[in-house]
Design a protein around this motif. Structure first.
Motif, PDB file in Angstrom:
ATOM      1  N   GLU A 181       0.832  -1.146   0.230  1.00 33.65           N
ATOM      2  CA  GLU A 181      -0.234   0.499  -0.043  1.00 33.65           C
ATOM      3  C   GLU A 181       0.547   1.484  -0.599  1.00 33.65           C
ATOM      4  N   PHE A 182       0.909   2.136  -1.162  1.00 33.17           N
ATOM      5  CA  PHE A 182       1.655   3.014  -1.135  1.00 33.17           C
ATOM      6  C   PHE A 182       1.576   4.505  -0.310  1.00 33.17           C
ATOM      7  N   ASN A 183       2.656   5.319   0.356  1.00 28.42           N
ATOM      8  CA  ASN A 183       2.047   6.226   1.383  1.00 28.42           C
ATOM      9  C   ASN A 183       1.513   6.734   0.467  1.00 28.42           C
ATOM     10  N   PRO A 184       0.043   7.642   1.433  1.00 29.11           N
ATOM     11  CA  PRO A 184      -0.826   8.870   0.356  1.00 29.11           C
ATOM     12  C   PRO A 184      -0.173   9.774   0.301  1.00 29.11           C
ATOM     13  N   GLU A 185       1.635  10.406   0.640  1.00 32.41           N
ATOM     14  CA  GLU A 185       1.456  11.268   0.249  1.00 32.41           C
ATOM     15  C   GLU A 185       2.358  11.865  -0.752  1.00 32.41           C
ATOM     16  N   MET A 186       2.554  10.015  -0.934  1.00 33.26           N
ATOM     17  CA  MET A 186       2.965   9.595  -2.713  1.00 33.26           C
ATOM     18  C   MET A 186       2.104   9.809  -3.741  1.00 33.26           C
ATOM     19  N   MET A 187       0.325   9.712  -3.135  1.00 35.31           N
ATOM     20  CA  MET A 187      -0.192   9.654  -4.432  1.00 35.31           C
ATOM     21  C   MET A 187      -0.321  11.080  -5.236  1.00 35.31           C
ATOM     22  N   THR A 188       0.582  12.444  -4.451  1.00 41.90           N
ATOM     23  CA  THR A 188       0.730  14.110  -5.889  1.00 41.90           C
ATOM     24  C   THR A 188       1.002  13.038  -6.850  1.00 41.90           C
ATOM     25  N   MET A 189       2.916  12.554  -6.143  1.00 41.74           N
ATOM     26  CA  MET A 189       3.751  12.115  -7.562  1.00 41.74           C
ATOM     27  C   MET A 189       2.960  10.771  -8.505  1.00 41.74           C
ATOM     28  N   ILE A 190       1.995   9.705  -8.232  1.00 39.89           N
ATOM     29  CA  ILE A 190       1.612   9.019  -8.948  1.00 39.89           C
ATOM     30  C   ILE A 190       0.332   9.777  -9.845  1.00 39.89           C
ATOM     31  N   ASP A 191      -0.160  10.876  -9.399  1.00 46.08           N
ATOM     32  CA  ASP A 191      -1.160  11.934 -10.301  1.00 46.08           C
ATOM     33  C   ASP A 191      -0.286  12.127 -10.977  1.00 46.08           C
ATOM     34  N   THR A 192       0.416  12.429 -10.915  1.00 41.87           N
ATOM     35  CA  THR A 192       1.318  13.386 -11.639  1.00 41.87           C
ATOM     36  C   THR A 192       2.074  13.092 -13.279  1.00 41.87           C
ATOM     37  N   MET A 193       2.270  11.450 -13.143  1.00 44.15           N
ATOM     38  CA  MET A 193       2.122  10.085 -14.066  1.00 44.15           C
ATOM     39  C   MET A 193       1.056  10.418 -14.755  1.00 44.15           C
ATOM     40  N   VAL A 194       0.502   9.915 -13.887  1.00 45.16           N
ATOM     41  CA  VAL A 194      -1.379  10.055 -14.759  1.00 45.16           C
ATOM     42  C   VAL A 194      -1.407  11.515 -15.460  1.00 45.16           C
ATOM     43  N   LEU A 195      -1.686  12.203 -14.756  1.00 47.79           N
ATOM     44  CA  LEU A 195      -1.765  13.699 -15.658  1.00 47.79           C
ATOM     45  C   LEU A 195      -0.635  13.308 -17.003  1.00 47.79           C
ATOM     46  N   MET A 196       0.200  13.443 -17.098  1.00 40.53           N
ATOM     47  CA  MET A 196       1.547  13.060 -18.221  1.00 40.53           C
ATOM     48  C   MET A 196       1.377  12.428 -18.915  1.00 40.53           C
ATOM     49  N   LEU A 197       0.223  10.971 -18.710  1.00 37.47           N
ATOM     50  CA  LEU A 197       0.137  10.139 -19.942  1.00 37.47           C
ATOM     51  C   LEU A 197      -0.958  10.666 -20.473  1.00 37.47           C
ATOM     52  N   ARG A 198      -1.771  11.240 -19.730  1.00 32.28           N
ATOM     53  CA  ARG A 198      -3.522  11.577 -20.043  1.00 32.28           C
ATOM     54  C   ARG A 198      -3.104  12.601 -21.311  1.00 32.28           C
ATOM     55  N   LYS A 199      -1.966  13.490 -21.575  1.00 32.63           N
ATOM     56  CA  LYS A 199      -1.644  14.677 -22.067  1.00 32.63           C
ATOM     57  C   LYS A 199      -0.719  14.293 -23.160  1.00 32.63           C
ATOM     58  N   ASN A 200      -0.320  12.877 -22.490  1.00 33.87           N
ATOM     59  CA  ASN A 200       0.706  12.701 -24.220  1.00 33.87           C
ATOM     60  C   ASN A 200       0.282  11.122 -24.348  1.00 33.87           C
ATOM     61  N   PRO A 201      -0.539  10.718 -24.937  1.00 36.11           N
ATOM     62  CA  PRO A 201      -1.411   9.902 -25.497  1.00 36.11           C
ATOM     63  C   PRO A 201      -0.809   8.615 -26.544  1.00 36.11           C
ATOM     64  N   ASP A 202       0.359   9.336 -26.776  1.00 34.31           N
ATOM     65  CA  ASP A 202       0.651   8.357 -27.801  1.00 34.31           C
ATOM     66  C   ASP A 202       2.570   7.589 -26.691  1.00 34.31           C
ATOM     67  N   LEU A 203       1.850   7.998 -25.769  1.00 31.35           N
ATOM     68  CA  LEU A 203       2.753   7.025 -25.384  1.00 31.35           C
ATOM     69  C   LEU A 203       2.204   6.077 -23.868  1.00 31.35           C
ATOM     70  N   LYS A 204       2.985   4.519 -23.436  1.00 33.25           N
ATOM     71  CA  LYS A 204       2.506   3.509 -22.982  1.00 33.25           C
ATOM     72  C   LYS A 204       4.005   3.697 -22.194  1.00 33.25           C
ATOM     73  N   LEU A 205       3.579   2.646 -20.798  1.00 38.50           N
ATOM     74  CA  LEU A 205       4.240   2.859 -19.713  1.00 38.50           C
ATOM     75  C   LEU A 205       4.235   1.285 -18.736  1.00 38.50           C
ATOM     76  N   ARG A 206       5.316   0.971 -18.889  1.00 38.25           N
ATOM     77  CA  ARG A 206       5.465  -0.365 -18.042  1.00 38.25           C
ATOM     78  C   ARG A 206       6.225  -0.179 -16.534  1.00 38.25           C
ATOM     79  N   ILE A 207       5.186  -0.916 -15.924  1.00 39.21           N
ATOM     80  CA  ILE A 207       5.943  -1.278 -14.175  1.00 39.21           C
ATOM     81  C   ILE A 207       6.309  -2.127 -13.527  1.00 39.21           C
TER      82      ILE A 207
END
Length: 265
Positions: free
Chosen positions: A161-187
């Motif tokens: 379970e990731f730390n709640p304060e790190m959700m901002t960082m993951i949200d940043t990744m979400v916004l970046m992927l939504r802004k660049n639809p030609d990108l794909k992500l491997r986690i």
């Protein structure tokens, strides 16, 4: 009978010979005349045939069913048309198929510029969201950008379970992927070599896989298409540093985000 009368009878009885000789002469002259006339007509006919064949075929002395005094050439079948390709033509076609070097270089420059812009954008947003030392952004290479986030920052020890304060960082990744639809992500999830054995996580492999999967689910709920992402757990199989030191083990506990362009099929 007197000799005079006998001579007259002989002269009268041989007169037909002269008449016959005259007749043979006339017949001979007649046949000679016919022969000469037929020879002239044959030559004229042959000339007419040659003129006609030449007009029709363009070749003097073409084949004829009438035997002529010369041998007519045999007309062969027309060969298939063969397209002649000059060496210069082949070279020009090969050069045309190759991409223009200047154009290819311009495309590479444009791609590198786009990756640089994307890297700077991510770096600026992460500086606001998380501590600078928690994220390591690599250099774009082979059409990929690797971002390493320390596992201790994202997750408590032994937890997925990731730390709640790190959700901002993951949200940043979400916004970046939504802004660049030609990108794909491997986690990719990674751990150190210290074994773990709990009812929920029988091994480090399970822990790393569930951590990566939880991040993927969170980002999917944030609006990123699921077919653009993948989650994989590697456990301790791909360390960055030696696990013999505390610093090395801390660096090996990480979550790896690999960004790459989607290729058009």
């Amino acid at each position: 009978m007197s000799s005079k009368n006998k001579l007259l009878e002989e002269e009268e009885s041989a007169g037909w010979v002269y008449t016959f000789a005259d007749l043979m002469t006339l017949l001979l002259v007649f046949f000679v005349l016919l022969f000469s006339l037929s020879s002239v007509e044959t030559e004229r006919f042959e000339k007419a045939i040659r003129s006609l064949n030449q007009a029709l075929t363009g070749v003097e002395g073409a084949n004829s069913i009438i035997e002529l005094p010369h041998e007519a050439p045999v007309k062969t079948e027309n060969p298939e048309e063969i397209e002649e390709v000059l060496p210069a033509t082949e070279i020009a076609e090969e050069q045309a198929e190759k991409p223009n070097e200047n154009e290819a270089e311009s495309q590479n420059v444009a791609i590198d510029s786009e990756w640089t812009r994307l890297t700077d954008d991510i770096n600026q947003q992460f500086q606001v969201a998380v501590a600078t030392d928690a994220v390591e952004i690599g250099t774009p290479k082979d059409g990929k950008l690797v971002i390493n986030v320390k596992g201790d920052v994202l997750f408590p020890s032994g937890s997925a379970e990731f730390n709640p304060e790190m959700m901002t960082m993951i949200d940043t990744m979400v916004l970046m992927l939504r802004k660049n639809p030609d990108l794909k992500l491997r986690i990719n999830g990674h751990t150190d070599n210290i074994p773990i054995e709990t009812p929920r996580f029988p091994s480090n492999w399970d822990l790393s896989a569930i951590r990566a999967t939880n991040v993927l689910r969170y980002m999917a709920r944030g609006g990123v298409e699921i077919d653009r992402m993948s989650a994989t757990g590697y456990g301790e199989s791909k360390p960055l540093e030696s696990n013999d030191t505390v610093v090395g083990r801390a660096k090996n506990r990480r979550l790896e985000f690999v960004l790459e362009r989607e290729t058009a099929e």
